[in-house]
Design a protein around this motif. Structure first.
Motif, PDB file in Angstrom:
ATOM      1  N   PRO A  57      30.707 121.807  53.043  1.00 24.47           N
ATOM      2  CA  PRO A  57      30.346 122.694  51.924  1.00 24.47           C
ATOM      3  C   PRO A  57      29.000 123.382  52.098  1.00 24.47           C
ATOM      4  O   PRO A  57      28.752 124.450  51.528  1.00 24.47           O
ATOM      5  N   TYR A  58      28.110 122.759  52.918  1.00 21.60           N
ATOM      6  CA  TYR A  58      26.779 123.335  53.093  1.00 21.60           C
ATOM      7  C   TYR A  58      26.764 124.470  54.116  1.00 21.60           C
ATOM      8  O   TYR A  58      25.800 125.228  54.180  1.00 21.60           O
ATOM      9  N   ALA A  59      27.814 124.575  54.927  1.00 17.12           N
ATOM     10  CA  ALA A  59      27.808 125.529  56.038  1.00 17.12           C
ATOM     11  C   ALA A  59      28.251 126.912  55.590  1.00 17.12           C
ATOM     12  O   ALA A  59      29.184 127.509  56.149  1.00 17.12           O
ATOM     13  N   THR A  60      27.611 127.443  54.575  1.00 19.08           N
ATOM     14  CA  THR A  60      27.877 128.802  54.106  1.00 19.08           C
ATOM     15  C   THR A  60      26.581 129.601  54.149  1.00 19.08           C
ATOM     16  O   THR A  60      25.480 129.044  54.037  1.00 19.08           O
TER      17      THR A  60
ATOM     18  N   ARG B 275      18.573 133.611  62.810  1.00 22.24           N
ATOM     19  CA  ARG B 275      18.083 133.041  64.068  1.00 22.24           C
ATOM     20  C   ARG B 275      18.873 131.799  64.450  1.00 22.24           C
ATOM     21  O   ARG B 275      19.149 131.556  65.628  1.00 22.24           O
ATOM     22  N   ALA B 276      19.276 131.014  63.453  1.00 25.56           N
ATOM     23  CA  ALA B 276      20.072 129.817  63.726  1.00 25.56           C
ATOM     24  C   ALA B 276      21.429 130.196  64.321  1.00 25.56           C
ATOM     25  O   ALA B 276      21.898 129.576  65.296  1.00 25.56           O
ATOM     26  N   LEU B 277      22.078 131.196  63.756  1.00 28.40           N
ATOM     27  CA  LEU B 277      23.366 131.651  64.286  1.00 28.40           C
ATOM     28  C   LEU B 277      23.224 132.154  65.719  1.00 28.40           C
ATOM     29  O   LEU B 277      24.041 131.830  66.609  1.00 28.40           O
ATOM     30  N   LYS B 278      22.192 132.931  65.971  1.00 28.81           N
ATOM     31  CA  LYS B 278      21.995 133.516  67.301  1.00 28.81           C
ATOM     32  C   LYS B 278      21.702 132.443  68.337  1.00 28.81           C
ATOM     33  O   LYS B 278      22.274 132.442  69.446  1.00 28.81           O
ATOM     34  N   ASP B 279      20.827 131.502  68.006  1.00 27.64           N
ATOM     35  CA  ASP B 279      20.456 130.445  68.952  1.00 27.64           C
ATOM     36  C   ASP B 279      21.620 129.487  69.188  1.00 27.64           C
ATOM     37  O   ASP B 279      21.766 128.928  70.284  1.00 27.64           O
ATOM     38  N   LEU B 280      22.468 129.297  68.185  1.00 27.80           N
ATOM     39  CA  LEU B 280      23.592 128.375  68.339  1.00 27.80           C
ATOM     40  C   LEU B 280      24.595 128.914  69.353  1.00 27.80           C
ATOM     41  O   LEU B 280      25.267 128.134  70.056  1.00 27.80           O
ATOM     42  N   GLU B 281      24.718 130.202  69.475  1.00 27.47           N
ATOM     43  CA  GLU B 281      25.655 130.804  70.429  1.00 27.47           C
ATOM     44  C   GLU B 281      25.252 130.527  71.874  1.00 27.47           C
ATOM     45  O   GLU B 281      26.102 130.509  72.764  1.00 27.47           O
ATOM     46  N   SER B 282      23.972 130.321  72.118  1.00 25.12           N
ATOM     47  CA  SER B 282      23.508 130.105  73.493  1.00 25.12           C
ATOM     48  C   SER B 282      23.480 128.626  73.891  1.00 25.12           C
ATOM     49  O   SER B 282      23.202 128.302  75.047  1.00 25.12           O
ATOM     50  N   VAL B 283      23.780 127.721  72.960  1.00 27.94           N
ATOM     51  CA  VAL B 283      23.781 126.287  73.277  1.00 27.94           C
ATOM     52  C   VAL B 283      25.058 125.940  74.031  1.00 27.94           C
ATOM     53  O   VAL B 283      26.163 126.319  73.622  1.00 27.94           O
ATOM     54  N   GLU B 284      24.932 125.195  75.135  1.00 30.76           N
ATOM     55  CA  GLU B 284      26.103 124.852  75.962  1.00 30.76           C
ATOM     56  C   GLU B 284      26.725 123.522  75.576  1.00 30.76           C
ATOM     57  O   GLU B 284      27.925 123.335  75.716  1.00 30.76           O
TER      58      GLU B 284
ATOM     59  N   ILE C 175      23.681 121.617  60.741  1.00 30.79           N
ATOM     60  CA  ILE C 175      24.693 121.673  59.677  1.00 30.79           C
ATOM     61  C   ILE C 175      25.894 122.485  60.124  1.00 30.79           C
ATOM     62  O   ILE C 175      27.057 122.076  59.938  1.00 30.79           O
ATOM     63  N   LEU C 176      25.665 123.628  60.757  1.00 25.93           N
ATOM     64  CA  LEU C 176      26.763 124.461  61.241  1.00 25.93           C
ATOM     65  C   LEU C 176      27.581 123.736  62.304  1.00 25.93           C
ATOM     66  O   LEU C 176      28.828 123.817  62.315  1.00 25.93           O
ATOM     67  N   ALA C 177      26.910 123.007  63.212  1.00 31.66           N
ATOM     68  CA  ALA C 177      27.612 122.287  64.271  1.00 31.66           C
ATOM     69  C   ALA C 177      28.453 121.155  63.703  1.00 31.66           C
ATOM     70  O   ALA C 177      29.609 120.948  64.111  1.00 31.66           O
ATOM     71  N   ALA C 178      27.899 120.370  62.758  1.00 38.55           N
ATOM     72  CA  ALA C 178      28.654 119.264  62.159  1.00 38.55           C
ATOM     73  C   ALA C 178      29.858 119.789  61.395  1.00 38.55           C
ATOM     74  O   ALA C 178      30.962 119.213  61.472  1.00 38.55           O
ATOM     75  N   ALA C 179      29.689 120.889  60.654  1.00 42.71           N
ATOM     76  CA  ALA C 179      30.802 121.465  59.902  1.00 42.71           C
ATOM     77  C   ALA C 179      31.884 121.986  60.840  1.00 42.71           C
ATOM     78  O   ALA C 179      33.082 121.838  60.577  1.00 42.71           O
TER      79      ALA C 179
ATOM     80  N   SER D 271       7.952 121.228  62.982  1.00 41.67           N
ATOM     81  CA  SER D 271       8.013 121.827  61.655  1.00 41.67           C
ATOM     82  C   SER D 271       8.092 120.757  60.565  1.00 41.67           C
ATOM     83  O   SER D 271       8.832 119.776  60.687  1.00 41.67           O
ATOM     84  N   ARG D 272       7.337 120.957  59.487  1.00 37.16           N
ATOM     85  CA  ARG D 272       7.333 120.023  58.363  1.00 37.16           C
ATOM     86  C   ARG D 272       8.259 120.477  57.239  1.00 37.16           C
ATOM     87  O   ARG D 272       8.402 119.781  56.241  1.00 37.16           O
ATOM     88  N   THR D 273       8.849 121.642  57.384  1.00 39.63           N
ATOM     89  CA  THR D 273       9.774 122.158  56.375  1.00 39.63           C
ATOM     90  C   THR D 273      11.147 122.357  57.010  1.00 39.63           C
ATOM     91  O   THR D 273      11.369 121.984  58.158  1.00 39.63           O
ATOM     92  N   VAL D 274      12.057 122.948  56.258  1.00 35.82           N
ATOM     93  CA  VAL D 274      13.390 123.232  56.795  1.00 35.82           C
ATOM     94  C   VAL D 274      13.258 124.252  57.925  1.00 35.82           C
ATOM     95  O   VAL D 274      12.709 125.339  57.743  1.00 35.82           O
ATOM     96  N   CYS D 275      13.745 123.875  59.105  1.00 36.10           N
ATOM     97  CA  CYS D 275      13.643 124.748  60.285  1.00 36.10           C
ATOM     98  C   CYS D 275      15.034 125.253  60.676  1.00 36.10           C
ATOM     99  O   CYS D 275      16.050 124.828  60.123  1.00 36.10           O
ATOM    100  N   LYS D 276      15.070 126.132  61.653  1.00 35.90           N
ATOM    101  CA  LYS D 276      16.353 126.689  62.101  1.00 35.90           C
ATOM    102  C   LYS D 276      17.232 125.612  62.733  1.00 35.90           C
ATOM    103  O   LYS D 276      18.466 125.704  62.699  1.00 35.90           O
ATOM    104  N   HIS D 277      16.606 124.547  63.293  1.00 40.36           N
ATOM    105  CA  HIS D 277      17.386 123.489  63.942  1.00 40.36           C
ATOM    106  C   HIS D 277      18.239 122.731  62.919  1.00 40.36           C
ATOM    107  O   HIS D 277      19.374 122.341  63.221  1.00 40.36           O
ATOM    108  N   ILE D 278      17.710 122.507  61.723  1.00 40.58           N
ATOM    109  CA  ILE D 278      18.499 121.827  60.684  1.00 40.58           C
ATOM    110  C   ILE D 278      19.692 122.688  60.291  1.00 40.58           C
ATOM    111  O   ILE D 278      20.814 122.176  60.120  1.00 40.58           O
TER     112      ILE D 278
END
Length: 586
Positions: free
Chosen positions: A22-25, A40-49, A101-105, A90-97
């Protein structure tokens, strides 16, 4: 390249990963972070192998989490999404989090497709926790202070628009804040755009109040009382020694009081203010001022009023000490020094005038009165200073108050009391307390809407003097707390009568209400601050020129014939009686 071949799960079941679907929207992830971070999260996720999912142990909320790792990054996702953490600095919500979430979903969705399973969760009544919620449980969950402020904001117009989907989306109509409630464990896993963690923030409470009022059995909100100060051992000891001091003064008599006694009274005033017992702090300040006035043989000293202050102090102190375990009685006996201000989204106001004042407890200032259209009531703004400091004592004159009156100081230095006390205006994002006092918050925006004239006052629903004063003496309540001010506007179609009593040093205005054919009298005591006002009223009453109808705005006291004039409003605008020379030019 399809990413499903590069997500490797080790010991993670589909049900565990499906919690994050439900969070992956885009709507939620931009609330959790922002739109740029999401892109940035969407773009970086495409390059992960290669992405690895594994259990990360027991979470703080009692549920298991998922560890999402790729390259040199490891994200620990919690079912309470606000508690998710990343290995980056990072001490706050970063692009990696967001990427985690997108990967787990995606893993949950792919795993369901491979097994031919329905990706929807088992049938379960959504938001059952919210549907069983009541005000008592909500107040306990949020905490009294946060709950009380949220209730005042909700009553002032802060509501949320609700949209049900994979999660309950609540968007505040006044502030760009969105709150998300998952279908299960809705309270503990709720996420607010403001980023608050732990107990429910005020935005979540407002969203829940909106949800509860949308049910078939809407809730009923009642104004909450102010939070009482805690009578700990130190406070009880302070009250006990303060009462001994009062008894000593009463026993020895005022004639034996010296400067030391005045300093002791100031000492108790300061410490009682710190203990949030404002009514006693003010009484001790009055007592200290009275003692100083007696020593200086000042004309302001009044033996009867000083003895009344001592009697009230002694009675109140004894009652507080004898009822320290009775919360209901303490609520009546103790008044906090300052009332909490709560935000209000917008308001439309019409000025009713302004007047200066000075108290025996050592304060002086100017109070401006405004009619608040949305609530059909009177609000005030007060500029105040203590006159017992060497740096401010010299300003406690009509000249000093007039400088304060024209000083641009309100709402991020956008207006002065001289301008506002004769204008209509609109406020956005302002703050107000339960006594209808406006705050000078720099976050408030003010837009003037023109000069106030007699025609605008005629349209206001201000009460008539007979409605505000009653027929006889009002019921006396020894422990009555401060109340919002009462004002009335008397329409005058004929020249009013003016009588100055040289013995009592008071000016009496005879005001005729032509419609009801009733006479009302307003009294203005003579003094430095009212001298010019009295001259103006006497001059106006002697004028032979025909004037259009006007309104005389007065504050209303506790008994009959206790009207005190504040301003006169005619076709030329507002004339504040205490500033007649300046007001006529403004």
């Amino acid at each position: 390249m399809d990413r499903k071949y590069h997500i490797v799960a080790r010991g993670v079941e589909r049900e565990e990963a499906r919690v994050f679907q439900p969070y992956a929207t885009e709507a939620f992830l931009t609330t959790l972070g922002n739109k740029g971070l999401y892109k940035r999260a969407l773009k970086d996720l495409e390059s992960v192998e290669r992405i690895e999912l594994s259990p990360c142990g027991e979470g703080e909320d009692g549920g298991s989490g998922i560890r999402v790792a790729w390259e040199e990054v490891a994200v620990s996702l919690s079912a309470d999404i606000a508690r998710s953490r990343c290995s980056c600095p990072s001490r706050t919500v970063c692009k990696h989090i967001l990427m985690g979430i997108l990967a787990a979903a995606e893993y949950a969705s792919v795993a369901a497709e491979e097994k031919g399973e329905n990706p929807e969760p088992a049938a379960e009544e959504p938001w059952s926790e919210l549907k069983q919620l009541d005000l008592a449980a909500l107040r306990k969950e949020a905490g009294k202070k946060e709950f009380d402020q949220a209730v005042r904001m909700y009553q002032a117009g802060w509501v949320a628009e609700l949209k049900e989907g994979e999660m309950l989306e609540a968007t505040l109509t006044v502030e760009p804040i969105t709150v998300w409630f998952p279908r299960r464990q809705s309270l503990s896993r709720a996420v607010c755009k403001c980023g608050a963690t732990g107990r429910l923030c005020r935005h979540k409470v407002i969203a829940l109040l909106s949800y509860l009022n949308g049910r078939e059995d809407p809730i009923s909100l009642v104004e909450e009382t102010e939070e009482l100060p805690v009578l700990d051992d130190r406070t009880v000891e302070l009250l006990t020694t303060a009462d001994r001091y009062v008894v000593q003064v009463l026993s020895s008599g005022l004639v034996h009081c010296d400067e030391t006694q005045a300093e002791v009274a100031f000492y108790y005033s300061i410490h009682l203010d710190r203990c949030r017992i404002g009514n006693l702090a003010r009484l001790f300040r009055s007592l200290a001022t009275d003692i100083e006035n007696r020593l200086a043989k000042h004309t302001d000293f009044n033996r009867i009023s000083t003895l009344a202050t001592l009697a009230r102090l002694h009675t109140t102190l004894r009652l507080i000490l004898s009822n320290r375990e009775d919360g209901h009685r303490l609520d009546r006996l103790i008044e906090p020094p300052r009332s909490a201000y709560y935000p209000v989204p917008y308001g439309t106001f019409t000025a009713l005038g302004a007047s200066p004042w000075q108290t025996r407890s050592g304060y002086f200032g100017i109070t401006a009165y405004f009619f608040y259209h949305e609530r059909q009531t009177v609000c005030t703004y007060t500029a105040t200073l203590p006159d017992y400091y060497a740096s401010t004592e010299s300003r406690a004159t009509l000249s000093g108050l007039r400088s304060m009156y024209h000083e641009t100081m309100l709402w991020n230095d956008t207006a002065s009391l001289a301008i506002l006390s004769g204008s209509g205006f609109r406020l956005q994002n302002f703050r107000m307390n339960h006594l209808h006092r406006l705050s000078s918050s720099s976050q408030t925006r003010c837009e003037l809407s023109g000069r106030v004239e007699e025609a605008r006052i005629a349209a206001l629903s201000l009460p008539a003097p007979s409605e505000t004063m009653g027929d006889g003496e009002p019921a006396y309540d020894y422990f009555q707390k401060k109340q919002p001010p009462k004002l009335t506007a008397i329409r005058v179609d004929r020249p009013f009568g003016v009588t100055f009593d040289e013995t009592a040093q008071t000016l009496t205005l005879t005001l005729e209400n032509a419609e009801q054919e009733e006479l009302f009298e307003a009294v203005l005591p003579y003094g430095e601050m009212s001298r010019e006002a009295i001259r103006y009223l006497e001059s106006r009453s002697r004028s032979n020129c025909d004037r259009e109808a006007c309104y005389v705005v007065c504050t209303v006291g506790k008994g009959p014939l206790t009207l005190t004039p504040v301003s006169l409003i005619d076709e030329t605008g507002v004339v504040n009686f205490f500033f007649p020379a300046k007001s006529e030019k403004d």
